[in-house]
Scaffold this motif. Sequence first.
Motif, PDB file in Angstrom:
ATOM      1  N   ASP A 257     -33.085  42.967  39.548  1.00 29.86           N
ATOM      2  CA  ASP A 257     -34.096  43.855  40.145  1.00 29.86           C
ATOM      3  C   ASP A 257     -35.380  43.881  39.322  1.00 29.86           C
ATOM      4  O   ASP A 257     -36.481  43.721  39.854  1.00 29.86           O
ATOM      5  CB  ASP A 257     -33.553  45.293  40.241  1.00 29.86           C
ATOM      6  CG  ASP A 257     -32.209  45.373  40.934  1.00 29.86           C
ATOM      7  OD1 ASP A 257     -31.928  44.497  41.757  1.00 29.86           O
ATOM      8  OD2 ASP A 257     -31.462  46.319  40.660  1.00 29.86           O
TER       9      ASP A 257
ATOM     10  N   TRP B 266     -33.265  42.350  49.592  1.00 24.16           N
ATOM     11  CA  TRP B 266     -33.312  42.622  48.147  1.00 24.16           C
ATOM     12  C   TRP B 266     -34.577  42.061  47.510  1.00 24.16           C
ATOM     13  O   TRP B 266     -35.326  42.776  46.850  1.00 24.16           O
ATOM     14  CB  TRP B 266     -32.065  42.024  47.498  1.00 24.16           C
ATOM     15  CG  TRP B 266     -31.987  42.187  46.012  1.00 24.16           C
ATOM     16  CD1 TRP B 266     -32.128  43.348  45.306  1.00 24.16           C
ATOM     17  CD2 TRP B 266     -31.739  41.157  45.052  1.00 24.16           C
ATOM     18  NE1 TRP B 266     -31.962  43.115  43.954  1.00 24.16           N
ATOM     19  CE2 TRP B 266     -31.729  41.774  43.772  1.00 24.16           C
ATOM     20  CE3 TRP B 266     -31.509  39.781  45.145  1.00 24.16           C
ATOM     21  CZ2 TRP B 266     -31.503  41.058  42.601  1.00 24.16           C
ATOM     22  CZ3 TRP B 266     -31.268  39.066  43.976  1.00 24.16           C
ATOM     23  CH2 TRP B 266     -31.281  39.702  42.724  1.00 24.16           C
TER      24      TRP B 266
ATOM     25  N   PHE C 146     -38.043  44.449  46.195  1.00 22.29           N
ATOM     26  CA  PHE C 146     -38.467  44.492  44.792  1.00 22.29           C
ATOM     27  C   PHE C 146     -39.719  43.661  44.531  1.00 22.29           C
ATOM     28  O   PHE C 146     -40.553  44.033  43.694  1.00 22.29           O
ATOM     29  CB  PHE C 146     -37.318  44.049  43.877  1.00 22.29           C
ATOM     30  CG  PHE C 146     -36.294  45.116  43.666  1.00 22.29           C
ATOM     31  CD1 PHE C 146     -36.508  46.123  42.735  1.00 22.29           C
ATOM     32  CD2 PHE C 146     -35.142  45.153  44.427  1.00 22.29           C
ATOM     33  CE1 PHE C 146     -35.580  47.135  42.552  1.00 22.29           C
ATOM     34  CE2 PHE C 146     -34.200  46.156  44.258  1.00 22.29           C
ATOM     35  CZ  PHE C 146     -34.418  47.155  43.317  1.00 22.29           C
TER      36      PHE C 146
ATOM     37  N   SER D 174     -30.821  51.570  39.301  1.00 19.56           N
ATOM     38  CA  SER D 174     -29.916  50.565  39.849  1.00 19.56           C
ATOM     39  C   SER D 174     -28.460  50.862  39.510  1.00 19.56           C
ATOM     40  O   SER D 174     -27.555  50.534  40.279  1.00 19.56           O
ATOM     41  CB  SER D 174     -30.285  49.175  39.313  1.00 19.56           C
ATOM     42  OG  SER D 174     -31.586  48.810  39.711  1.00 19.56           O
TER      43      SER D 174
END
Length: 207
Positions: free
Chosen positions: A51, A161, A165, A193
């Motif tokens: 992330d 995802w 991000f 997270s």
Amino acid sequence: MIDFLFIDFILHLDKYLGIIIQNYGLLTYLIIFLIIFCETGLVVTPLLPGDSLIFIAGAFAAAGFLNFFYLFFIIAIAAILGDSLNYSVGNYFGRKITNGRWINKEYLDRTRDFFENYGNRTIILARFIPIIRTFAPFVAGVGKMNYLGFLLYNILGGILWVGIFLFGGFFFGGIPFVKENLSYFIILIVMISFIPLIYEFLKRKIR
């Protein structure tokens, strides 16, 4: 010493990614690809940055040091291929590997609990949870999940995802306050997270 350097690398990704861009130029895309591919594709590397790396890469794209569209394509492909490899390894070698000592059984158990709670959606949801993200496709392979179904969730999860991000880093990483405190935001992203993992852990302890 190695653990300290690794933690320093995770918490100061902005500094290290800047050095990588400066020293390696276009090879930076390959380095980012390999980190994301290994983090999602190898059960022995669940602690690599995911992330936070994508967020920081988005911030560097906003500053003009990296190409946003190249990043999106490269990271999404790395994430999808990584999960596919992980599934294949679990599908072919899973039973033998899980009986060994080099895979953390606690991580496997947590991931199996996620599958019990969320079913096949775990492949998408796990993308946003460190460690579970690495083990979910492996457990799906061990459990002989239908591959076409897995692939669909894999692609959707990978794109979501990376998109969230990368766009987050691109649009917010350039804000002066965020830019001046990137290290603290990296720590915040890592902490957020891990909240689902901590929640699942506490829930199991309370039972």
